[in-house]
Design an enzyme around this catalytic site. Structure first.
Site, short mmCIF file in Angstrom:
data_model
loop_
_atom_site.label_atom_id
_atom_site.label_comp_id
_atom_site.label_asym_id
_atom_site.label_seq_id
_atom_site.Cartn_x
_atom_site.Cartn_y
_atom_site.Cartn_z
N CYS A 1 -16.08 26.01 -27.20
CA CYS A 1 -14.98 26.23 -28.15
C CYS A 1 -15.01 25.15 -29.25
CB CYS A 1 -13.64 26.32 -27.42
SG CYS A 1 -12.33 27.02 -28.46
N HIS B 1 -14.42 30.64 -24.34
CA HIS B 1 -14.15 29.80 -23.17
C HIS B 1 -14.88 30.37 -21.97
CE1 HIS B 1 -11.15 27.04 -24.81
NE2 HIS B 1 -10.79 28.05 -25.57
N GLU C 1 -15.02 29.13 -19.05
CA GLU C 1 -14.19 28.91 -17.86
C GLU C 1 -13.02 29.88 -17.76
OE1 GLU C 1 -12.16 26.82 -21.14
OE2 GLU C 1 -14.25 27.14 -20.58
#
Length: 195
Positions: free
Chosen positions: A77, A177, A179
């Site tokens: 990001c 992202h 995650e």
């Protein structure tokens, strides 16, 4: 394998640590140049605003350390955006590792800013995306973007194409992202650990 996660007091670090731990890794959160240099892989998660992030990197001396790293490096990001030359966000000079200039999305009637939510990846061009297809979706939250260029290894669109992922030498970056991107994000992190 020693995995270092860059600690510059930015946001989103804990969820990246948890994602790596779910893959069986034991990451070290650090701003210590020696630990970063010795690591087999380095991840650079980021959330927030470019000028503040660059100020924190300069204060910790990481603006000199990160460009010198030679192992596989993944910016996530804002961590990807900071690899560029310059950002329109508060007229910020970045790390200068890739030749892009970060621009702000211009909203229109159908496309709001920030670009937030699930979007599919296109034009995949890296082992980072092994096992994925252009039907796979990842999660974005950003108001600024890197244009498509020779460094682009994946694209998305909002509405025009932008760099969803970039690479130069050992430096990789993803605008989304990992995650927060479910099984697809996990696969990308796993592929990165195998580079």
């Amino acid at each position: 394998m020693e995995i270092a996660v860059v600690d510059y007091k930015g946001g989103n670090v804990q969820s990246v640590l948890f994602a790596l731990e779910r893959l069986g890794a034991v990451p070290t959160l650090t701003c210590d140049p020696e630990v970063l240099n010795k690591a087999d892989k380095v991840l650079f998660p980021g959330e927030g605003e470019a000028a503040s992030a660059m100020a924190a990197l300069r204060e910790a001396g990481l603006d000199q350390v990160l460009p010198s790293l030679r192992q596989p490096f993944l910016g996530i990001c804002l961590g990807m955006q900071l690899l560029g030359q310059h950002s329109e966000e508060n007229d910020t000079t970045l790390l200068g590792l890739l030749p892009f200039h970060v621009r702000r999305f211009v909203p229109d009637a159908q496309h709001k800013v920030p670009h937030m939510g699930w979007n599919n990846l296109q034009a995949l061009q890296s082992p980072l995306f092994a096992g994925l297809t252009e039907q796979d979706h990842v999660y974005f939250v950003h108001s600024y973007y890197a244009p498509v260029g020779e460094y682009t290894i994946a694209q998305a669109a909002h509405p025009a194409p932008f760099s969803a992922a970039v690479q130069h030498a050992n430096f990789y970056g993803v605008q989304f992202h990992t995650e927060k991107s479910g099984a697809v994000g996990t696969r990308i992190l796993s592929n990165f650990l195998e580079l």
